[in-house]
Structures are given as C-alpha cells and as structure tokens.
Motif scaffolding. Sequence first.
Motif, PDB file in Angstrom:
ATOM      1  N   VAL A 152       0.849  -1.189   0.000  1.00  0.00           N
ATOM      2  CA  VAL A 152       0.000   0.000   0.000  1.00  0.00           C
ATOM      3  C   VAL A 152       0.887   1.242   0.000  1.00  0.00           C
ATOM      4  N   GLU A 153       0.268   2.422  -0.002  1.00  0.00           N
ATOM      5  CA  GLU A 153       1.042   3.664   0.028  1.00  0.00           C
ATOM      6  C   GLU A 153       1.908   3.705   1.283  1.00  0.00           C
ATOM      7  N   LEU A 154       3.174   4.031   1.087  1.00  0.00           N
ATOM      8  CA  LEU A 154       4.133   4.052   2.182  1.00  0.00           C
ATOM      9  C   LEU A 154       4.519   5.484   2.533  1.00  0.00           C
ATOM     10  N   LYS A 155       4.954   5.674   3.773  1.00  0.00           N
ATOM     11  CA  LYS A 155       5.455   6.976   4.202  1.00  0.00           C
ATOM     12  C   LYS A 155       6.955   7.032   3.915  1.00  0.00           C
ATOM     13  N   GLY A 156       7.369   8.006   3.120  1.00  0.00           N
ATOM     14  CA  GLY A 156       8.793   8.203   2.877  1.00  0.00           C
ATOM     15  C   GLY A 156       9.407   7.300   1.821  1.00  0.00           C
ATOM     16  N   ILE A 157       8.629   6.384   1.266  1.00  0.00           N
ATOM     17  CA  ILE A 157       9.092   5.542   0.154  1.00  0.00           C
ATOM     18  C   ILE A 157       8.007   5.647  -0.910  1.00  0.00           C
ATOM     19  N   SER A 158       8.346   6.240  -2.038  1.00  0.00           N
ATOM     20  CA  SER A 158       7.341   6.557  -3.048  1.00  0.00           C
ATOM     21  C   SER A 158       6.876   5.336  -3.827  1.00  0.00           C
ATOM     22  N   ALA A 159       5.672   5.466  -4.380  1.00  0.00           N
ATOM     23  CA  ALA A 159       5.127   4.423  -5.254  1.00  0.00           C
ATOM     24  C   ALA A 159       6.046   4.226  -6.460  1.00  0.00           C
ATOM     25  N   LYS A 160       6.644   5.313  -6.959  1.00  0.00           N
ATOM     26  CA  LYS A 160       7.573   5.226  -8.102  1.00  0.00           C
ATOM     27  C   LYS A 160       8.784   4.373  -7.749  1.00  0.00           C
TER      28      LYS A 160
END
Length: 196
Positions: free
Chosen positions: A12-20
Amino acid sequence: MNKFEEKKFNIVELKGISAKNIEEHLKLYAGYVKNANLIIEKMATLSSTDEPYITGELFRRFSFEYNGMRNHEVYFGSLEGGAKPFNPESKIGERILKLFGTLEIFITEFTNLALTRGVGWAVLWYDRKEDKFLASWVDEQHLGQLNGCTMILALDMWEHAYVYDYPTSEKKKYIGAFFENLNWEVIEQNYLEAIK
C-alpha cells in the motif's frame, strides 16, 4: 523444468518511500526471477564437453540472481499490508527486548549495520542450530549469506531501493522510512516459521 515464479506483493502507500520507487524496484526483482530461470535453462543445455569456464560462470551468476530474487521477497514481504506495530509481547518482540532492552536500541544497531559502505543488505538472521539471532552485511546479493540461517528481516541498501526518494547522502532517512513502514506481523511470522 519448474520455473521460479515472480511473486506479487500487496504494498500500500508508504510513508517516505514513493510508489515510483517501489514500482521500479519491483521491476528489478522481476529481472532476478527471469534471470534465475534463464540460467537454469541454459545450464540444462550444456554438456560435459562444454568449457568448464562457461559452466562455472553460469553457476557463479546463478547465486547472484537467485539470492537477489529471495532477498527481495523477504524485503517486499515485510512491507506488505501496511505498517503493523512492534508487539513487545510477540515471540520476536520478547526476544528483541531481552537482547537489546528496547526496540529503539535494536533499530539503532540495525541502522548502523545498514549504513555499511557499499551496496548490499543489512540482514537479521535466525540461527536455529544455536537458537540465536545474528546480524550481518551481505555484499551485493550473495557474499556474506550465513549458511544454515533463516532471514528474518532484510533491508535492501542498494541505491535502487531509495534513489527516487533520497540522495545517497541521505540514505539514513530511507532506513528510518523502512522501519516506519515495517509490518512487524510479517517479521513475527518469519521468525515463527524459522523456529519450527
């Protein structure tokens, strides 16, 4: 011949680590799976009369591709399903607190390991024979693996793991983000599987 299968991860969406960064990193993982399969296919076509140098190089390269595949499976698995907090009453929680006193001390020591210069992995292993945790730096993907031990926690410290989010001079921020997003339930499961 049974081929290695590329695993799919629910990240899922992470804090500080981008989806890209995750998207590009997963492509790299897919390449390890593909290359491990290609090497096995090629080795099956070689005969005993082929140059031993070629055969030896394929075997050497296989350990790099195979470990790259397996290391990433532990890494991505630990980020699946979103962050789950450290449980001090879990089996691994009790063990970490007994060894380090606090989770913060464990994370500080593991962070120091992860800041080792060079490309590779910071790994927490479980040594079943000695019933103990061991931590080590694995150069590249395959130099420094601990024989007979099971990976419990693996942190990818190649630049590709954080390059879209942090310059190399700020990789400590990436390490912090990794721990902030860690699913400790997965780490607990890794440990329970290792002690069976």
